[in-house]
Scaffold this motif. Sequence first.
Motif, short mmCIF file in Angstrom:
data_model
loop_
_atom_site.label_atom_id
_atom_site.label_comp_id
_atom_site.label_asym_id
_atom_site.label_seq_id
_atom_site.Cartn_x
_atom_site.Cartn_y
_atom_site.Cartn_z
N ASP A 182 0.77 -1.34 -0.14
CA ASP A 182 -0.09 0.19 -0.15
C ASP A 182 0.92 1.15 0.05
N THR A 183 1.99 1.05 -0.04
CA THR A 183 3.07 2.22 0.09
C THR A 183 3.04 3.01 -1.29
N ALA A 184 2.61 4.33 -1.09
CA ALA A 184 2.72 5.15 -2.27
C ALA A 184 2.28 6.56 -2.01
N VAL A 185 2.22 7.27 -3.03
CA VAL A 185 1.75 8.65 -2.75
C VAL A 185 0.37 8.85 -3.03
N TYR A 186 -0.62 9.15 -2.12
CA TYR A 186 -1.93 9.19 -2.39
C TYR A 186 -2.57 10.75 -2.66
N TYR A 187 -3.21 10.61 -3.62
CA TYR A 187 -3.83 11.98 -4.18
C TYR A 187 -5.32 12.01 -3.98
N CYS A 188 -5.58 13.12 -3.48
CA CYS A 188 -7.21 13.46 -3.59
C CYS A 188 -7.77 13.94 -4.93
N HIS A 189 -8.71 13.35 -5.56
CA HIS A 189 -9.28 13.83 -6.87
C HIS A 189 -10.72 14.20 -6.67
N LEU A 190 -11.04 15.35 -7.34
CA LEU A 190 -12.17 16.07 -7.25
C LEU A 190 -12.66 15.71 -8.66
N ASP A 191 -13.92 15.25 -9.10
CA ASP A 191 -14.40 14.83 -10.37
C ASP A 191 -15.58 16.12 -10.56
N ARG A 192 -15.28 16.74 -11.55
CA ARG A 192 -16.27 17.50 -12.21
C ARG A 192 -16.75 18.56 -11.06
N LEU A 193 -15.85 19.42 -10.42
CA LEU A 193 -16.16 20.52 -9.59
C LEU A 193 -16.75 21.71 -10.33
N LYS A 194 -17.96 22.01 -9.75
CA LYS A 194 -18.56 23.20 -10.58
C LYS A 194 -18.55 24.18 -9.44
N ALA A 195 -18.00 25.41 -10.15
CA ALA A 195 -18.08 26.89 -9.21
C ALA A 195 -19.50 27.43 -9.06
N THR A 196 -20.30 27.30 -10.30
CA THR A 196 -21.66 27.74 -10.23
C THR A 196 -22.48 26.89 -10.90
N MET A 197 -23.72 26.77 -10.95
CA MET A 197 -24.74 25.76 -11.57
C MET A 197 -24.55 25.88 -13.06
N TYR A 198 -23.90 26.87 -13.57
CA TYR A 198 -23.79 27.34 -15.01
C TYR A 198 -22.31 26.54 -15.54
N ASP A 199 -21.54 26.30 -14.74
CA ASP A 199 -20.26 25.70 -15.33
C ASP A 199 -20.36 24.33 -15.71
N ASP A 200 -19.41 23.95 -16.71
CA ASP A 200 -19.41 22.63 -16.92
C ASP A 200 -18.49 21.73 -16.11
N GLY A 201 -17.91 22.38 -15.26
CA GLY A 201 -17.17 21.64 -14.21
C GLY A 201 -15.70 21.33 -14.42
N ARG A 202 -14.78 21.18 -13.67
CA ARG A 202 -13.24 20.50 -13.92
C ARG A 202 -13.06 19.76 -12.95
N ASP A 203 -12.01 18.90 -13.31
CA ASP A 203 -11.30 18.12 -12.10
C ASP A 203 -10.24 18.67 -11.42
N TYR A 204 -10.06 18.40 -10.10
CA TYR A 204 -9.13 19.03 -9.48
C TYR A 204 -8.17 17.76 -8.89
N TRP A 205 -7.01 17.86 -8.61
CA TRP A 205 -5.98 16.95 -7.80
C TRP A 205 -5.30 17.77 -6.83
N GLY A 206 -5.21 16.96 -5.65
CA GLY A 206 -4.38 17.47 -4.66
C GLY A 206 -2.86 17.05 -4.96
N LYS A 207 -2.05 17.69 -4.10
CA LYS A 207 -0.50 17.49 -4.28
C LYS A 207 -0.08 16.16 -3.64
N GLY A 208 -0.64 15.46 -3.12
CA GLY A 208 -0.10 14.07 -2.86
C GLY A 208 0.04 13.96 -1.38
N THR A 209 0.02 12.96 -0.76
CA THR A 209 0.50 12.55 0.59
C THR A 209 1.14 11.18 0.63
N LEU A 210 2.28 11.18 1.21
CA LEU A 210 3.00 10.01 1.14
C LEU A 210 2.67 9.00 2.24
#
Length: 122
Positions: free
Chosen positions: A89-117
Amino acid sequence: QVQLVESGGGLVQAGGSLRLSCAASGRIFSINAMGWYRQAPGKQRELVARITGRSTTTYADSVEGRFTISRDNAENTVHLQMSSLKPEDTAVYYCHLDRLKATMYDDGRDYWGKGTLVTVSS
């Protein structure tokens, strides 16, 4: 602008537990799914666990039954409770957000965290 803050990584002995957290802040209207990926040295990044807004979960076969993902929609946070950890299980673990919308009109985009070991010693 959206910020992701990951926490909870570290060194643990095999059989031990760790809890990862990822908090998203900023202008957020909705997030389709939140999840965790990991990348071990020399390997490709892989999905560990994912949870939708309706709490539908998906797990990698290698962690099924040992890891639990949860989500707090009000706080825009996602947690990964990891138990019975193994050296593989040893690895860098990354948080991922799938299709985050800033407003209801956005298409949304993905975001990645910097990672935690996460390091699991045998």
